[in-house]
Design a protein around this motif. Structure first.
Motif, PDB file in Angstrom:
ATOM      1  N   ASN A 116      78.183  55.308  42.149  1.00 40.55           N
ATOM      2  CA  ASN A 116      76.919  55.429  41.417  1.00 40.55           C
ATOM      3  C   ASN A 116      76.681  54.383  40.342  1.00 40.55           C
ATOM      4  O   ASN A 116      75.558  54.255  39.858  1.00 40.55           O
TER       5      ASN A 116
ATOM      6  N   ALA B  55      64.793  73.660  33.528  1.00 38.26           N
ATOM      7  CA  ALA B  55      66.099  73.099  33.877  1.00 38.26           C
ATOM      8  C   ALA B  55      67.098  73.563  32.825  1.00 38.26           C
ATOM      9  O   ALA B  55      66.710  73.872  31.706  1.00 38.26           O
ATOM     10  N   PRO B  56      68.358  73.617  33.187  1.00 36.33           N
ATOM     11  CA  PRO B  56      69.351  74.054  32.199  1.00 36.33           C
ATOM     12  C   PRO B  56      69.385  73.095  31.007  1.00 36.33           C
ATOM     13  O   PRO B  56      69.150  71.899  31.149  1.00 36.33           O
ATOM     14  N   LEU B  57      69.672  73.638  29.831  1.00 33.44           N
ATOM     15  CA  LEU B  57      69.660  72.827  28.617  1.00 33.44           C
ATOM     16  C   LEU B  57      71.061  72.442  28.153  1.00 33.44           C
ATOM     17  O   LEU B  57      71.220  71.755  27.168  1.00 33.44           O
ATOM     18  N   ASP B  58      72.064  72.929  28.835  1.00 31.30           N
ATOM     19  CA  ASP B  58      73.424  72.671  28.357  1.00 31.30           C
ATOM     20  C   ASP B  58      74.168  71.679  29.251  1.00 31.30           C
ATOM     21  O   ASP B  58      75.386  71.626  29.238  1.00 31.30           O
ATOM     22  N   ARG B  59      73.448  70.914  30.035  1.00 32.71           N
ATOM     23  CA  ARG B  59      74.110  69.947  30.915  1.00 32.71           C
ATOM     24  C   ARG B  59      73.099  68.881  31.330  1.00 32.71           C
ATOM     25  O   ARG B  59      71.890  69.067  31.171  1.00 32.71           O
ATOM     26  N   TYR B  60      73.609  67.758  31.843  1.00 35.65           N
ATOM     27  CA  TYR B  60      72.728  66.669  32.249  1.00 35.65           C
ATOM     28  C   TYR B  60      72.494  66.699  33.752  1.00 35.65           C
ATOM     29  O   TYR B  60      73.436  66.916  34.519  1.00 35.65           O
ATOM     30  N   ALA B  61      71.245  66.460  34.134  1.00 35.24           N
ATOM     31  CA  ALA B  61      70.940  66.362  35.557  1.00 35.24           C
ATOM     32  C   ALA B  61      71.557  65.075  36.103  1.00 35.24           C
ATOM     33  O   ALA B  61      71.790  64.117  35.358  1.00 35.24           O
ATOM     34  N   GLU B  62      71.818  65.077  37.386  1.00 37.20           N
ATOM     35  CA  GLU B  62      72.484  63.955  38.036  1.00 37.20           C
ATOM     36  C   GLU B  62      71.742  62.637  37.769  1.00 37.20           C
ATOM     37  O   GLU B  62      72.354  61.623  37.408  1.00 37.20           O
TER      38      GLU B  62
ATOM     39  N   GLY C 242      81.858  64.690  50.148  1.00 36.38           N
ATOM     40  CA  GLY C 242      80.746  65.594  49.880  1.00 36.38           C
ATOM     41  C   GLY C 242      80.909  66.848  50.709  1.00 36.38           C
ATOM     42  O   GLY C 242      81.807  66.940  51.549  1.00 36.38           O
TER      43      GLY C 242
ATOM     44  N   THR D 140      83.325  58.794  42.803  1.00 38.04           N
ATOM     45  CA  THR D 140      81.941  59.176  42.485  1.00 38.04           C
ATOM     46  C   THR D 140      81.364  58.161  41.501  1.00 38.04           C
ATOM     47  O   THR D 140      80.217  57.715  41.640  1.00 38.04           O
TER      48      THR D 140
ATOM     49  N   ILE E  15      86.686  61.778  41.237  1.00 37.33           N
ATOM     50  CA  ILE E  15      85.835  61.432  40.078  1.00 37.33           C
ATOM     51  C   ILE E  15      85.599  59.927  40.034  1.00 37.33           C
ATOM     52  O   ILE E  15      84.472  59.448  39.867  1.00 37.33           O
TER      53      ILE E  15
ATOM     54  N   TRP F  93      73.145  58.928  35.931  1.00 38.69           N
ATOM     55  CA  TRP F  93      73.233  57.643  36.621  1.00 38.69           C
ATOM     56  C   TRP F  93      72.057  56.720  36.299  1.00 38.69           C
ATOM     57  O   TRP F  93      71.661  55.884  37.079  1.00 38.69           O
TER      58      TRP F  93
ATOM     59  N   SER G 199      80.770  58.189  29.620  1.00 38.39           N
ATOM     60  CA  SER G 199      81.372  59.485  29.292  1.00 38.39           C
ATOM     61  C   SER G 199      82.008  60.121  30.528  1.00 38.39           C
ATOM     62  O   SER G 199      83.034  60.794  30.430  1.00 38.39           O
ATOM     63  N   TYR G 200      81.371  59.923  31.670  1.00 43.85           N
ATOM     64  CA  TYR G 200      81.943  60.475  32.901  1.00 43.85           C
ATOM     65  C   TYR G 200      83.294  59.827  33.177  1.00 43.85           C
ATOM     66  O   TYR G 200      84.261  60.504  33.549  1.00 43.85           O
TER      67      TYR G 200
END
Lengths: 302, 1041
Positions: free
Chosen positions: A122, A28-35, A175, A118, A115, A39, A47-48
């Motif tokens: 969640n 998985a990418p290391l520079d971002r958070y998974a969804e 969406g 969203t 935003i 949540w 932060s969001y």
């Protein structure tokens, strides 16, 4: 002996062949958070929402401000202001009003509404996904954040309602593949009611100023925004009965009710006893008024 | 003994050109005095036929002859001990010692080597005659001809079908951009670089001395690289040693002098002042308020008032006459029975052209290739390509420096007569100062170590079956230090200076005030540390077999994977008390800042190739590759299949051909189809994820609270671009191989290009659509290569030309509906500009009124064509221009002439059908004009002009809002790219110092433009503000011992 070595080398190769396979792709990418991560962690959710704060834009911190679309000034970097000043604005050429530096009053605020929606969709999951021993604290924080989100949505709607009138009433995020065109524009009245409702929701969840971090929405701010938009709605511009259609004003305004609502909303803020007009150190109210007047009248004082 | 040898050697290299000439003269005299021996004989081929035209030369002399029609010759030879050299195209050259004989008959052996010549193709080599793809190779000689530090700059004009454009000449940043057969996608068009078998390595960190060959795969032959092949593949092979060869030491050196090929010519002070007056008069400024009076203009012209009325040529002041470059390379190669090796150490230096230059580039290279034969079955190899690069830049980029050389007012002072720097236009960007070390520096160091360990195992018992494997571990480390400090610029108090009774010629030092300027009010430092690691593992099973002597089979299957991780940190401190220690600890504590990044990538590939030929006449090849990439989702899009099919026919091998059209020595027709991918797109677009955003400020602190935001709208189906490439052509040789003609045609359709749908989502949704794989681009063209090479007794020569054409057109990108049909971009090349058409200059008021015009147009403005003829100039009058910055035509013409020991090699290179915006917005009151704008401009006295009037910035309609093709210039060009004259020192002069060969040469690179479509700048340069392309004049030597 030689053959033996070769067979060994061969088997090492084969071993590598069977072990290497496709594991390297399972990353998985290391520079971002998974969804899912965002949540399930109240701090990430917070932060969001910070981004929604950032997107409010003030209109004061950029070199393009409203004076640039007036006859008073010539804005040297232009940014499309000429289109407006020369009266050439069209639906496909909004001039400065498509410019990011005017996002505090233009359609780019819809990005922020997406935003916020969203977030609202969640935020309840976050509490569910929080570990049991931390759930209660998360619940308390989530309620306040929700209040802030309602305020931010009301604020964005209020800014755009004052610029454009009635707006589509959006309570859920869009969406991919949604029926975008099925969304109808709300009337001015519906839009004001929606803003008021968000302000009320915000006020019921938010804490007073002293208990909130500076810069965040507070109960007082939510009530003040409600007062401000109701006063605007009750004014001649939108409520004198001459509105061309339901999108730019009230069609059959009950003026008294509107004024009363505005008055009550203002009274609610005053009754908090948390706010008063600043006297800027002046001895009496008259001096305050004069100072205020002079501030704008005195030539070269700033 | 050996030590002593170096002394005369170096004398020869560096200082003794005259000495060498002297010795040559002496040799000549000794010939004149000698007694000649008559030698004669017959030259035949292995089947007994006499061969005419064989050249015979006495080695180390100018004496020679050629065989007649009967294959006989006769020659006077000076010494009994001389060696005779027999050579002819298509035969192996033979050296025969005379040993006192008077008759020498020679049987020439056919040069199988030419036929046996092998070409590097992906994952293997093939005999050149059997290659059926579109493959171009250049070797050592062409690569080493250019005195340039980046190998990409040696490729222009030499690789037909590769568009090589040098867009900047800045030391360390002057690498050329390469496009194989133009651009075929709206996305990333970079070809894949493969160095010694490892994909994705950096081309320009490898020195040309260490490179044996560069091959470009342009069609389905690249399909073996699957998902990375669509933009073409460039294969670089470094040198190796040969088994059973004595060690050869080689030293190569050159030193060059660099100067810009072309810089913009700017208006001088009187012209500029005059144009500003004109511009102001058109705007209704009265005489009293003009920026310059008529008297001022006279003073600028007179040029004797340097303090008040200077006339500055900023380019002249800001750039030195020349800069230097230098290269040393030392190598050793050879081999024994079981080991062969090549090792090289080299250095490269490029200096900056600024008059007080902070720019320079240094590189150190190490190349080591060692192959060990462990036993009868197993070979092991180690391959190391390492480099250390140091780029030193000023704190402000070269773009800013050159923008301000263009912008600088000629009426301002660059350097005051007392030596202090003059004022800036704005932001402290005084080009003479910001290109020096005065404002600090940007020190950028990059370290690379590319290491490959390989093994090759012949499987015992099965003839032709081999298992091979390699593992590559590539490390890249980058360290950058941006150190800034304030500096002073000096402004003259003109009022005070004049009031004191000065006129402009007297010293005004007392009236200069130093003003702290620049980007940094106090010394500050930003440090960057980045490193990346790439692992590549490959395993390959290879089987080669010839059945019944006619069926040749070569096949392999392979597995490969690669992983990449890159990460970095940066840190910042300001308020340094002193600027003497540029390290973080020496900075102040307030407002410290830092950051970091990380990036990953991974691929898994399965592939194989089956090659078959029947008697080397009917050729067939099939390749297949299945690639997986972590850039795409496992559920859809991750895996792709990429087949390639190639077929060819060596028609000249057929009997009917030999009997009837034997004058065509070699003829091959070939055709191919391949499906290839391009995965150069942003990874993880399929994921819903949240990345960091700037955030917002809360509380009483002044710090940002972290924000998170959605990383775009995800598209779970995202995958790579797919190219279907068709290629057909022929290769041929005539006249005993002297004349060659190759032609190829190609057609490529690129599907699945990532495009954002514009058929849109309303703005109130707050979402932007993700990229989707639906764009289509077509690209087609041809390449023609024509060469003639011949060899005479003392003289050999060759001329080789190539011409390539490639034109792409966009087929699908969800174009919004256009108002008028002529603005529909579908069908036009990518990047086609939509512009108004300029059709002249308004002569006078009457002329303005006689034609449709933009409101406010006045005499001297550009006439815009009313394209739709509706009487008004509006958006509908814009039309598409199909030329872009990428040339559609590229060509090269290389030639070499060899006469005895002298050799002249050269290359003419060019490009056509391209245009570029030549424009800078800040001209007029905020910057100087081009001399191009000044010459022949419209003025009230010159109303029949073909250039518009003096203008102010972007306020004239034709400058910005109604930009026309007038602002674009044709960037076609042809230049003498390379010319090298070399002299090989006769062997007998070198024997005494144990040198086997020595060569001295002078080289010119980018010597001059034969044709240029624009007068403003070098047409190849990427942007007006770019550091200019350099002309290099160099001399050097190459010595082997």
């Amino acid at each position: 002996m030689k053959k033996y070595i070769n067979i060994n080398v061969l088997s090492v190769f084969l071993l590598l062949m069977t072990s290497c396979v496709e594991e390297v792709l399972e990353k998985a990418p290391l520079d971002r958070y998974a969804e899912e991560l965002v949540w399930s962690d109240i701090n990430l959710a917070n932060s969001y929402l910070n981004t929604a704060y950032r997107n409010m834009s003030s209109g004061f911190n950029s070199n393009l401000n409203l004076a640039g679309v007036s006859d008073h000034t010539f804005f040297i970097h232009i940014y499309g202001t000429d289109v407006y000043v020369q009266g050439n604005i069209t639906p496909s050429n909004m001039g400065p009003f498509n410019h990011t530096r005017f996002r505090f009053l233009n359609w780019q605020l819809f990005d922020n509404i997406q935003i916020i929606n969203t977030f609202l969709e969640n935020i309840d999951k976050v509490v569910e996904n929080t570990e049991e021993n931390e759930r209660e604290a998360a619940q308390i924080k989530a309620e306040i954040l929700k209040g802030e989100a309602f305020f931010l949505r009301a604020f964005a709607y209020a800014q755009m309602a004052r610029t454009f009138g009635g707006l589509p009433i959006l309570t859920e995020p869009f969406g991919i593949g949604d029926d975008y065109l099925g969304t109808a524009r709300g009337s001015f009245e519906e839009t004001i009611d929606f803003i008021v409702q968000d302000c009320d929701n915000a006020a019921s969840l938010l804490l007073p100023k002293e208990e909130m971090e500076m810069g965040r929405a507070t109960k007082g701010a939510a009530l003040a925004l409600k007062s401000r938009i109701l006063l605007f709605a009750a004014s001649d511009l939108t409520a004198d009965g001459t509105a061309e259609n339901k999108y730019v004003g009230y069609e059959n305004p009950d003026r008294t009710a509107l004024w009363l609502a505005a008055k009550n909303a203002a009274k609610a803020v005053i009754d908090m006893n948390a706010y008063s007009l600043a006297d800027f150190g002046a001895p009496d109210k008259e001096a305050v008024a004069n100072n205020y007047y002079d501030f704008f009248q005195t030539n070269g004082s700033f | 003994m050996k030590k002593a040898l170096f002394h005369p050697l170096f004398r020869i290299i560096n200082f003794s050109f005259i000495g060498i000439l002297g010795q040559l003269l002496m040799v000549g005299i000794s010939f004149a005095n000698g007694e000649f021996i008559n030698v004669s004989g017959t030259v035949t081929s292995s089947n007994g036929e006499q061969i005419p035209g064989v050249s015979i030369l006495v080695k180390g002399t100018a004496i020679g002859t050629v065989t007649d029609l009967d294959g006989t010759y006769s020659l006077n030879v000076p010494n009994e001990g001389d060696i005779m050299v027999f050579s002819s195209i298509g035969y192996l050259t033979q050296e025969v010692p005379l040993n006192g004989r008077a008759v020498i008959d020679i049987i020439m052996e056919e040069d199988i080597q030419g036929l046996e010549e092998v070409v590097v193709v992906g994952y293997g080599t093939q005999k050149k005659v059997n290659v059926i793809g579109s493959v171009t190779t250049i070797g050592e000689e062409e690569l080493s001809a250019a005195p340039v530090s980046t190998i990409s700059n040696a490729l222009a004009g030499r690789l037909p079908g590769a568009i090589v454009q040098q867009t900047s000449g800045e030391p360390g940043n002057d690498q050329a951009a390469i496009l194989v057969r133009g651009s075929s996608t709206l996305g990333n068009n970079s070809p894949l670089i493969v160095i010694d078998g490892i994909p994705g390595r950096d081309l320009n960190s490898v020195p040309s001395n260490s490179i044996e060959s560069i091959t470009v795969l342009k069609d389905a032959s690249a399909a073996i690289y699957g998902s990375r092949a669509a933009n073409g593949v460039i294969l670089v092979t470094t040198k190796g040693g040969l088994k059973n060869t004595p060690a050869t030491f080689k030293y190569e050196f050159y030193e060059g002098f660099l100067s810009p090929t072309m810089v913009p010519e700017m208006a001088d002070a009187p012209t500029y002042a005059q144009m500003i007056r004109e511009m102001q008069s058109y705007r209704g400024v009265d005489e009293a308020n003009m920026s310059f009076s008529l008297e001022d203009i006279e003073k600028y012209k007179a040029g004797n008032l340097p303090w008040t009325h200077p006339n500055t040529d900023w380019f002249d002041a800001g750039l030195a006459d020349y800069s230097r470059n230098r290269s040393h390379n030392f190598s050793v190669s050879g081999g024994g029975e079981s080991i062969n090796y090549y090792g090289a150490l080299g250095t490269q230096y490029d200096g900056g052209i600024y008059s007080n230059s902070a720019s320079s580039f240094n590189r150190y290279n190490l190349t080591a290739n060692v192959d060990v034969k462990v036993n009868e079955f197993l070979d092991v190899g180690i391959n190391i390509i390492a480099s250390q690069e140091k780029r030193m830049f000023p704190t402000r980029g070269s773009g800013t420096v050159f923008a301000h050389l263009i912008r600088g007012y000629p009426t301002e002072t660059a350097t005051w007569p007392n030596g202090l720097p003059g004022p800036d236009v704005e932001r402290g960007d005084q080009p003479l100062v910001i290109s020096s070390f005065e404002p600090g520096y940007d020190d950028d160091r990059r370290y690379r170590s590319n290491n490959t360990l390989s093994a090759n195992l012949k499987i015992p018992g099965v003839e032709g079956l081999t298992l091979s494997s390699y593992y590559a571990y590539d490390i890249y480390f980058k360290q950058r230090k941006l150190f800034e400090r304030p500096f002073n610029l000096y402004h003259l108090d003109v009022g005070g200076y004049l009031a004191a009774g000065n006129t402009g010629s007297e010293d005004g030092s007392a009236f200069l005030t130093g003003i702290p300027s620049g980007q940094a009010p106090e010394p500050r430092l930003r440090d960057f540390f980045d490193n990346t690691i790439t692992n590549t593992f490959n395993l390959k099973l290879n089987y080669d077999k010839t059945l019944n002597g006619v069926h040749n089979i070569s096949t392999f299957i392979s597995y490969e994977n690669s992983e990449y991780t890159g990460q970095g940190i940066e840190a910042f401190r300001r308020y340094f008390v002193s600027d003497k220690l540029p390290y973080l600890f020496a900075g102040g504590n307030a407002e410290k800042d830092n950051g970091g990044w990380i990036d990953i990538d991974a691929r898994v590939n399965y592939f194989g190739r089956f090659s078959y030929n029947f008697k080397e006449t009917y050729l067939f090849q099939f390749s297949f590759r299945r690639d997986g990439s972590l850039r795409f989702s496992e559920e859809s899009g991750r895996w792709g299949n990429f087949p390639g099919v190639l077929a060819g026919w060596n028609a000249s091998n057929e009997d009917f051909w030999k009997d009837n059209i034997g004058f065509i020595d070699f003829f091959k027709v070939k055709a191919s189809w391949g499906k290839m991918g391009n995965d150069l797109v942003n990874p993880f677009q399929y994921l819903t994820s949240y990345e960091f955003d700037e955030g917002t400020v809360f509380g009483s602190g002044r710090n940002y609270n972290t924000g998170l935001n959605l990383t775009g709208t995800p598209n779970p189906f995202i995958t790579w671009e797919v190219a279907n490439v068709y290629n057909a052509g022929f290769e041929s040789n005539f006249l005993d191989g002297r004349l060659s003609l190759d032609t190829e045609f190609f057609y490529e359709r690129r599907n699945n290009i990532l495009v954002q749908r514009s058929a849109s989502v309303p703005n109130y949704t707050g979402i932007s659509l993700p990229d989707e794989n639906f764009g289509i681009v077509d690209n087609k063209g041809f390449e023609v290569i024509l060469g003639y090479n011949d060899q005479k007794p003392k003289f050999s020569y060759g001329i080789n030309g190539n011409l390539a054409f490639a034109r792409n057109s966009v087929i699908e990108f969800d174009e919004p509906e256009r108002n008028v049909p002529w603005q529909v971009q579908t069908g036009y090349p990518q990047g086609s500009a939509l512009l108004y058409r300029s059709i002249g200059i308004f002569r006078d008021e009457e002329h303005v009124n006689s034609l449709p015009h933009v409101p406010g147009a006045r005499p001297g403005d550009i006439i815009i064509e009313d394209y739709d003829g509706n009487g008004i100039i509006n958006n509908d009058d814009r039309t598409l221009f199909d030329r872009t910055t990428n040339p559609q035509i590229t060509y090269g013409l290389s030639f070499n002439f060899k006469y005895e020991n002298w050799e002249l090699r050269g290359l003419v290179q060019g490009a056509g059908r391209a245009m570029r915006l030549m424009y800078t917005s800040l001209q007029g009151s905020s910057g100087n004009y081009f001399q191009y704008d000044a010459e022949g401009r419209w003025t009230p006295d010159n109303i029949n002009a073909d250039k518009p009037r003096a203008f102010e910035r972007e306020e004239e309609y034709w400058r910005l809002n109604f930009r026309t093709d007038y602002s674009y210039h044709n960037t076609s060009y042809a230049r003498l790219k390379n010319l090298q004259l070399s002299y090989t020192i006769p062997t007998h002069l070198l024997e005494a110092i144990k040198v086997s060969t020595a060569r001295v040469f002078v080289t010119g690179q980018n010597l001059f433009l034969i044709h240029a479509g624009t007068d403003i700048m070098d047409p190849e340069l990427g942007n007006l503000n770019n550091y200019p392309i350099m002309r290099v004049l160099s001399f050097g030597t190459s010595v082997s011992f």
